[in-house]
Design an enzyme around this catalytic site. Structure first.
Site, PDB file in Angstrom:
ATOM      1  N   ASP A  99       0.871  -1.174   0.000  1.00 28.54           N
ATOM      2  CA  ASP A  99       0.000   0.000   0.000  1.00 28.54           C
ATOM      3  C   ASP A  99       0.910   1.227   0.000  1.00 28.54           C
ATOM      4  O   ASP A  99       1.859   1.302   0.779  1.00 28.54           O
ATOM      5  CB  ASP A  99      -0.849  -0.009   1.275  1.00 28.54           C
ATOM      6  CG  ASP A  99      -2.255   0.485   1.043  1.00 28.54           C
ATOM      7  OD1 ASP A  99      -2.399   1.587   0.486  1.00 28.54           O
ATOM      8  OD2 ASP A  99      -3.204  -0.217   1.427  1.00 28.54           O
ATOM      9  N   GLU A 257      -6.767   3.586  -5.586  1.00 26.34           N
ATOM     10  CA  GLU A 257      -8.038   3.771  -4.897  1.00 26.34           C
ATOM     11  C   GLU A 257      -8.586   5.119  -5.340  1.00 26.34           C
ATOM     12  O   GLU A 257      -8.079   6.155  -4.915  1.00 26.34           O
ATOM     13  CB  GLU A 257      -7.866   3.762  -3.375  1.00 26.34           C
ATOM     14  CG  GLU A 257      -9.200   3.938  -2.668  1.00 26.34           C
ATOM     15  CD  GLU A 257      -9.117   4.478  -1.241  1.00 26.34           C
ATOM     16  OE1 GLU A 257     -10.109   4.383  -0.518  1.00 26.34           O
ATOM     17  OE2 GLU A 257      -8.072   5.035  -0.857  1.00 26.34           O
ATOM     18  N   HIS A 322     -11.277  -2.836   3.468  1.00 27.78           N
ATOM     19  CA  HIS A 322     -11.190  -2.501   4.895  1.00 27.78           C
ATOM     20  C   HIS A 322     -11.941  -1.220   5.256  1.00 27.78           C
ATOM     21  O   HIS A 322     -11.917  -0.816   6.411  1.00 27.78           O
ATOM     22  CB  HIS A 322      -9.718  -2.374   5.269  1.00 27.78           C
ATOM     23  CG  HIS A 322      -9.041  -1.262   4.523  1.00 27.78           C
ATOM     24  ND1 HIS A 322      -8.815  -1.318   3.153  1.00 27.78           N
ATOM     25  CD2 HIS A 322      -8.598  -0.056   4.922  1.00 27.78           C
ATOM     26  CE1 HIS A 322      -8.250  -0.191   2.767  1.00 27.78           C
ATOM     27  NE2 HIS A 322      -8.113   0.592   3.814  1.00 27.78           N
TER      28      HIS A 322
HETATM   29  C1  GLC Z   1      -8.029   5.365   2.242  1.00 28.38           C
HETATM   30  C2  GLC Z   1      -7.832   4.136   3.086  1.00 28.38           C
HETATM   31  C3  GLC Z   1      -8.449   4.388   4.436  1.00 28.38           C
HETATM   32  C4  GLC Z   1      -7.733   5.552   5.066  1.00 28.38           C
HETATM   33  C5  GLC Z   1      -7.745   6.772   4.148  1.00 28.38           C
HETATM   34  C6  GLC Z   1      -6.743   7.783   4.599  1.00 28.38           C
HETATM   35  O1  GLC Z   1      -9.364   5.621   1.976  1.00 28.38           O
HETATM   36  O2  GLC Z   1      -8.340   3.013   2.453  1.00 28.38           O
HETATM   37  O3  GLC Z   1      -8.406   3.251   5.262  1.00 28.38           O
HETATM   38  O4  GLC Z   1      -8.339   5.876   6.286  1.00 28.38           O
HETATM   39  O5  GLC Z   1      -7.407   6.449   2.837  1.00 28.38           O
HETATM   40  O6  GLC Z   1      -5.437   7.329   4.340  1.00 28.38           O
END
Ligand code: GLC
Ligand code: CA
Length: 536
Positions: A99, A257, A322
Site C-alpha cells: 500500500d 483507490e 477494509h
Molecule cells: C483510504 C484508506 C483508508 C484511510 C484513508 C486515509 O481511503 O483506504 O483506510 O483511512 O485512505 O489514508
C-alpha cells in the site's frame, strides 16, 4: 494484441495485516503470521497479496499514517521478516503488492517535523501551508473525517492542510523535490522485490492551485462538494511521471483507490488509466459497493464500468475492503445471506477484469458486532452511533474453532466474530460444499481456462427478471454463466443448441450435460457451463 499479464489474469487477495495472523501472542497480526499462512493462500490459489500498510506508523489511522516509509512497523516485524515474506511468497508463486500512502504522511514523519519547524525550512513546501484569511481557516474545505481540513500551527502561525485526520498532513504534490523523494522510496521497495502498489486515495493528491472555496451545496452526496480539493485535472501529469518509475522495472503494477461517493463514478476511476498504457494499470471503481442486491444494478455496474475503460485499459472488481461493510452484510438477505454471498463470488470470479478478494470474504465472513467500548477506528469513535466506523469489517481472520478463532494466543486487538466455531478455515476446508471450497474451485477454474480470465464478456441476460447471464469467450473456448439473483425459481430460454457441460455450480453437479441453454434455475443458482462441442 498485447500479451495478457499476471495482474490481468490473476486473483489478488487483500490482507489487513493487523487482523490476519498473530505469531507472537501480542494480539496483533504480523508478517511472520502471514508467512505461516502462505501455504493456505497457495492452496486457495491466489496470485498476489495486497498488504494494507506495514510501514512505521503511530497508528492514528492504523497504518494509513506513515512516519517512516523505509521501515516496517515494529508491531508487524522487521525488514528481514519482510524480505523473508517476499522470498517465501515467491517460492509459492505469490507476488506482494504494498500500500502506497502518499497523499499524506503522519504528523510524526521527519519531513513534517522539518516542514513545520520554520517558514523558510527547505521542506516547508513539501506540505500545504497557508495564511489565515480574516483570522480564520484559509477556505471552507472539510476533512473526510469531519471538521475543517485546516489545522493551525502556532509555532509558525500558518495553517496546514489535512484531508483526513490532523495527524495526517497532506503532501504537496506540486513540489518536484517531494515527488522525487517519493519515487526514490518506491524504487527502494521495487528493488526489494515488491510487484506493485495500491495507491491510497490517488484522486486526492492534487488540490486547486488557488485554493478556491468548494461550492456550497445542501445535497449530502453532491460531487461538487469537493470540487477544488479532489479530482483536479493536474493529477494526471504526476501519475504519468509516477508510471515511468514503475516502468523502469519489469512486470510491476499499480492499482489506484479512486474514492468517490455513492453511487460511484466509473468515468472518474477510468480516467486514472490514461490511454490504458501511460497512467495506472488498474483503478478501483466502488460503484458495486454502493449497489443494492439486484441483478439490474449489478449488470448496470459492469456495463458502465466496461464502457468507461479506455481501449487498452483493463478493469478490476472488488466486493469488500477494509473501509466498507463486508459484502455479505451489505447484500443482506437474512437467512439467504450465504446464498447471496455464493452468487456474488461466482460473479466476481467469472466477469472480465481482475478480481480482488478481501481476507475472510472466502469464508463468507460478515460484519462483526462491536460494542462502543471496543471501537478503535477514529471514525467510529467520532460518529457513534450514527456511523460505527470500520472496525466491524476488520476483525480477525478465523482459522479454526479454538479460542479467538486461532488468530492469536493473546488478546486480539479487535473482538473475534462470534460465528467462528463453524465459520473458519479448518472447518470449511473439510466441507466440500463450503463457501471456501466454492472460492477455491472458482479460482482454479478461472486459472485453467483463458475464456474465464482473458476472454471477452458477451452479455446475454441484462438483469431482466432478476437474472444476469453472459458468455465468456477466447478463440474456440466458450463459457456461459448464469446468475439467478432471485429467491424464486426461474426459467431461461437462452437457446444455443450444442453440447454443454456444467463446470461449476451452486446447485448442480459437474457431471450434468445440457443440449441447450434452456434451463430451470433454483433460487440464487449460479452456474458456469462450458461448450463441449457444436452439433453437426
Ligand atoms: C483510504 C484508506 C483508508 C484511510 C484513508 C486515509 O481511503 O483506504 O483506510 O483511512 O485512505 O489514508
Ligand atoms: Ca503480533
Amino acid at each position: 494484441m498485447a500479451e495478457t499479464l499476471w495482474w490481468q489474469k490473476g486473483v489478488i487477495y487483500q490482507i489487513y495485516p493487523r487482523s490476519f495472523k498473530d505469531s507472537n501472542g501480542d494480539g496483533i497480526g504480523d508478517i511472520k503470521g502471514i508467512i505461516d499462512k502462505l501455504d493456505y493462500l497457495s492452496w486457495l490459489g491466489i496470485d498476489a497479496i495486497w498488504l494494507s500498510p506495514i510501514n512505521v506508523s503511530p497508528m492514528y489511522d492504523f497504518g494509513y499514517d506513515i512516519s517512516d516509509y523505509y521501515n516496517i512497523d515494529p508491531g508487524y516485524g522487521t525488514l528481514e521478516d519482510f524480505d523473508e515474506l517476499i522470498e517465501k511468497a515467491h517460492s509459492y508463486k505469490i507476488k506482494i503488492i504494498m500500500d502506497l500512502v502518499i497523499n499524506h504522511t503522519s504528523h510524526l514523519h521527519k519531513w513534517f517535523n522539518e516542514s513545520r519547524s520554520s517558514r523558510d525550512n527547505n521542506k516547508r513546501n513539501w506540505y500545504i501551508w497557508r495564511d489565515p484569511v480574516k483570522g480564520k481557516a484559509p477556505n471552507n474545505w472539510r476533512s473526510a473525517f469531519g471538521g475543517s481540513a485546516w489545522e493551525w500551527d502556532p509555532k509558525t502561525e500558518q495553517y496546514y492542510l489535512h484531508s483526513f485526520l490532523k495527524e495526517q498532513p497532506d503532501l504537496n504534490w506540486r513540489n518536484p523535490d517531494m515527488r522525487q523523494s517519493i519515487y526514490k522510496m518506491m524504487r527502494f521497495w521495487l528493488d526489494r522485490g515488491v510487484s506493485g502498489f495500491r495507491l491510497d486515495v490517488v484522486n486526492w493528491f492534487v488540490k486547486d492551485e488557488k485554493f478556491r472555496n468548494n461550492p456550497f451545496t445542501l445535497k449530502p452526496l453532491d460531487p461538487e462538494k469537493h470540487k477544488y480539493s479532489r479530482n483536479r485535472p493536474e493529477i494526471h501529469e504526476y501519475i504519468k511521471e509516477l508510471r515511468k518509475v514503475i516502468d523502469e522495472y519489469d512486470e510491476r503494477m499499480t492499482v489506484g483507490e479512486v474514492f468517490s461517493l455513492p453511487p460511484g463514478d466509473p468515468e472518474l476511476s477510468a480516467s486514472f488509466l490514461g490511454d490504458g498504457n501511460n497512467e495506472l494499470h488498474l483503478a478501483f471503481d466502488f460503484s458495486i459497493m454502493y449497489r443494492l442486491w439486484s441483478a439490474k444494478q449489478f449488470y448496470n455496474y459492469i456495463k458502465k464500468w466496461y464502457k468507461a475503460i479506455p481501449e487498452n485499459g483493463w478493469s478490476c472488481h472488488v466486493l469488500s475492503n477494509h473501509d466498507q461493510p463486508r459484502g455479505r452484510s451489505r447484500f443482506m438477505g437474512g437467512i439467504d445471506s450465504e446464498k447471496r454471498a455464493r452468487l456474488a463470488a461466482v460473479f466476481l470470479l467469472t466477469v472480465k477484469g481482475t478480481p480482488f478478494l478481501y481476507y475472510g470474504e472466502e469464508l463468507g465472513m460478515k460484519n462483526t458486532q462491536i460494542s462502543r467500548r471496543k471501537i478503535v477506528d477514529p471514525l467510529g469513535k467520532k460518529y457513534w452511533p450514527i456511523y460505527r466506523g470500520r472496525d466491524s469489517a476488520r476483525t480477525p481472520m478465523l482459522w479454526n474453532s479454538r479460542e479467538y478463532g486461532g488468530f492469536t494466543k493473546g488478546r486480539p486487538w479487535l473482538p473475534v466474530d462470534s460465528g467462528y466455531k463453524r465459520l473458519n478455515v479448518r472447518y470449511q476446508m473439510n466441507d466440500r460444499y463450503s463457501i471456501l471450497n466454492l472460492y477455491r474451485e472458482l479460482i482454479a477454474l478461472r486459472k485453467k481456462f483463458k475464456a474465464l480470465n482473458e476472454g471477452e464478456l458477451i452479455p446475454k441476460i441484462n438483469g431482466f427478471n432478476n437474472i444476469i447471464a453472459y458468455f465468456r469467450q477466447y478463440e474456440d473456448e466458450m463459457f456461459f454463466v448464469v446468475l439467478n439473483f432471485s429467491s424464486k425459481e426461474k426459467k431461461i430460454n437462452a437457446g444455443e443448441r450444442a453440447q454443454w457441460k456444467v463446470m461449476l455450480s451452486t446447485h448442480r453437479t459437474n457431471r450434468e450435460y445440457l443440449t441447450s441453454l434452456s434451463m430451470n434455475l433454483a433460487p440464487y443458482e449460479a452456474t458456469v457451463i462450458m461448450k463441449i462441442c457444436e452439433f453437426k
